[in-house]
Design a protein around this motif. Structure first.
Motif, mmCIF file in Angstrom:
data_model
loop_
_atom_site.group_PDB
_atom_site.id
_atom_site.type_symbol
_atom_site.label_atom_id
_atom_site.label_comp_id
_atom_site.label_asym_id
_atom_site.label_seq_id
_atom_site.Cartn_x
_atom_site.Cartn_y
_atom_site.Cartn_z
ATOM 1 N N GLY A 137 -6.146 -45.835 -29.908
ATOM 2 C CA GLY A 137 -7.491 -45.839 -30.985
ATOM 3 C C GLY A 137 -7.125 -45.715 -32.252
ATOM 4 O O GLY A 137 -6.854 -46.445 -32.419
ATOM 5 N N HIS A 138 -5.239 -44.870 -32.442
ATOM 6 C CA HIS A 138 -4.975 -44.683 -32.879
ATOM 7 C C HIS A 138 -3.986 -46.448 -33.574
ATOM 8 O O HIS A 138 -4.108 -46.971 -34.653
ATOM 9 N N THR A 139 -3.223 -46.557 -32.349
ATOM 10 C CA THR A 139 -2.961 -47.672 -31.442
ATOM 11 C C THR A 139 -3.324 -47.730 -30.460
ATOM 12 O O THR A 139 -3.592 -47.209 -29.868
ATOM 13 N N PRO A 140 -3.169 -49.896 -30.394
ATOM 14 C CA PRO A 140 -3.162 -49.227 -28.615
ATOM 15 C C PRO A 140 -2.757 -49.164 -27.359
ATOM 16 O O PRO A 140 -3.369 -48.947 -26.307
ATOM 17 N N GLY A 141 -1.583 -48.787 -28.087
ATOM 18 C CA GLY A 141 -0.415 -48.178 -26.195
ATOM 19 C C GLY A 141 0.086 -47.171 -27.248
ATOM 20 O O GLY A 141 1.038 -46.775 -26.508
ATOM 21 N N HIS A 142 -0.661 -46.040 -27.945
ATOM 22 C CA HIS A 142 -0.002 -44.637 -28.094
ATOM 23 C C HIS A 142 0.062 -43.840 -26.669
ATOM 24 O O HIS A 142 -0.966 -43.929 -26.247
ATOM 25 N N VAL A 143 0.909 -43.505 -26.748
ATOM 26 C CA VAL A 143 0.801 -42.150 -25.567
ATOM 27 C C VAL A 143 1.296 -41.156 -26.221
ATOM 28 O O VAL A 143 1.565 -40.495 -27.428
ATOM 29 N N VAL A 144 0.644 -39.848 -25.436
ATOM 30 C CA VAL A 144 1.054 -38.266 -25.449
ATOM 31 C C VAL A 144 2.398 -37.877 -24.550
ATOM 32 O O VAL A 144 2.006 -37.793 -23.382
ATOM 33 N N PHE A 145 2.779 -36.962 -24.791
ATOM 34 C CA PHE A 145 3.539 -35.872 -24.116
ATOM 35 C C PHE A 145 3.303 -35.060 -23.926
ATOM 36 O O PHE A 145 3.382 -33.807 -24.137
ATOM 37 N N VAL A 146 3.384 -33.732 -22.302
ATOM 38 C CA VAL A 146 2.346 -32.944 -22.209
ATOM 39 C C VAL A 146 2.799 -31.954 -20.897
ATOM 40 O O VAL A 146 3.913 -32.751 -20.478
ATOM 41 N N ASN A 147 3.979 -31.323 -21.578
ATOM 42 C CA ASN A 147 5.076 -29.873 -21.399
ATOM 43 C C ASN A 147 4.083 -28.923 -20.571
ATOM 44 O O ASN A 147 3.764 -28.623 -21.082
ATOM 45 N N GLU A 148 2.754 -29.831 -19.670
ATOM 46 C CA GLU A 148 2.018 -27.851 -18.657
ATOM 47 C C GLU A 148 3.004 -26.918 -18.988
ATOM 48 O O GLU A 148 2.591 -25.246 -19.359
ATOM 49 N N GLU A 149 4.151 -27.009 -17.926
ATOM 50 C CA GLU A 149 5.388 -25.591 -17.516
ATOM 51 C C GLU A 149 5.435 -24.946 -18.557
ATOM 52 O O GLU A 149 5.400 -23.628 -18.959
ATOM 53 N N GLN A 150 5.744 -25.368 -19.880
ATOM 54 C CA GLN A 150 5.904 -25.210 -21.165
ATOM 55 C C GLN A 150 4.728 -25.104 -21.845
ATOM 56 O O GLN A 150 5.385 -23.986 -22.962
ATOM 57 N N GLY A 151 4.124 -24.988 -21.659
ATOM 58 C CA GLY A 151 2.493 -24.632 -22.693
ATOM 59 C C GLY A 151 3.223 -25.290 -23.984
ATOM 60 O O GLY A 151 2.576 -24.996 -24.740
ATOM 61 N N CYS A 152 3.482 -27.000 -24.003
ATOM 62 C CA CYS A 152 3.789 -27.417 -25.370
ATOM 63 C C CYS A 152 3.352 -29.015 -25.325
ATOM 64 O O CYS A 152 3.580 -29.561 -23.722
ATOM 65 N N SER A 153 2.778 -30.359 -26.220
ATOM 66 C CA SER A 153 2.344 -30.806 -25.940
ATOM 67 C C SER A 153 2.946 -32.318 -27.433
ATOM 68 O O SER A 153 2.904 -30.995 -28.619
ATOM 69 N N PHE A 154 2.990 -33.363 -27.276
ATOM 70 C CA PHE A 154 3.638 -34.279 -28.389
ATOM 71 C C PHE A 154 2.981 -35.146 -28.350
ATOM 72 O O PHE A 154 2.908 -35.987 -27.986
ATOM 73 N N VAL A 155 1.918 -35.085 -29.351
ATOM 74 C CA VAL A 155 0.748 -36.576 -29.570
ATOM 75 C C VAL A 155 0.933 -36.947 -30.618
ATOM 76 O O VAL A 155 -0.209 -38.234 -31.099
ATOM 77 N N GLY A 156 2.369 -37.173 -31.380
ATOM 78 C CA GLY A 156 2.262 -38.226 -32.502
ATOM 79 C C GLY A 156 0.672 -38.971 -33.433
ATOM 80 O O GLY A 156 0.856 -36.779 -34.029
#
Ligand SMILES: [Zn+2]
Length: 215
Positions: A137-156
């Motif tokens: 949506g922001h870009t066509p190929g945008h991905v995010v990284f989610v670390n459930e075990e650590q409870g943190c996400s990196f969403v650009g």
């Protein structure tokens, strides 16, 4: 495994949050090294970098990736791979130099990732697991990284504290962005920390409650 340490290193005149994520064994990953590679290297010190991750192809997120890969690969004596974003952002990674010239930002390079990433991929890094989710949506190929075990996400540049990423580009899709954030991010546990591409971190719960785009 122990707790991951997440540090923000603001880079470029756009103050993009390059993230240095490290563990107790002096290993790290770098997310979105948009530029100011010298500053990122100072933040890294002597840690071993396992990978460089890219959320999307915009220059303030990816403009320093090629240089950082070259410097770290030389220093560590083995290639440090650039992973991501989704292949649909290749056209942006190929035009970083041109965009940077238009913005008057020196030192930025195009970058060819060692591997594009697809929705649903799992990355084993730092003795932990990072899930790849496609949030376009922001870009066509945008991905995010989610670390459930650590409870943190990196969403650009998808979800920000009380707002969402820009979609006023020719390739932007505001409805697609809102829908993808709803299904891929707001469904995560409320206490999960969200590290955004710009500004302060937030949590899923805070954005469910206070973000005007989701009321
Ligand atoms: Zn962006």
């Amino acid at each position: 495994m122990g707790h991951l340490k997440c540090r923000r290193v603001p880079v470029t005149p756009l103050r993009q949050n390059c993230m240095v994520v490290s563990n107790e064994t002096e290993r790290a990953v770098v997310i979105d090294p948009g530029g100011d590679v010298a500053d990122i290297l100072v933040a890294l010190g002597d840690v071993q970098v396992e990978a460089i991750l890219l959320t999307h192809g915009h220059l303030d997120h990816a403009g320093g990736a090629d240089e950082l890969r070259a410097v770290l690969s030389e220093k560590q004596g083995a290639r440090v791979p650039v992973l991501g974003p989704d292949r649909r952002d290749a056209f942006l990674l190929e035009s970083i130099c041109d965009q940077a010239a238009a913005f008057g930002l020196p030192g930025m390079r195009n970058v060819v990732p060692d591997q594009f990433l697809e929705h649903g991929a799992q990355l084993s890094l730092l003795g932990s697991s990072f899930d790849v989710r496609h949030v376009p949506g922001h870009t066509p190929g945008h991905v995010v990284f989610v670390n459930e075990e650590q409870g943190c996400s990196f969403v650009g540049d998808t979800l920000f504290r009380q707002t969402v990423g820009r979609t006023d580009f020719a390739y932007g899709d505001s409805e697609g962005l809102i829908n993808a954030i709803r299904s891929e991010l707001l469904s995560l546990p409320g206490e999960m920390i969200v590290y955004c591409g710009h500004g302060m971190p937030t949590t899923i719960e805070e954005e469910r409650k206070n973000n005007p785009f989701f009321q």
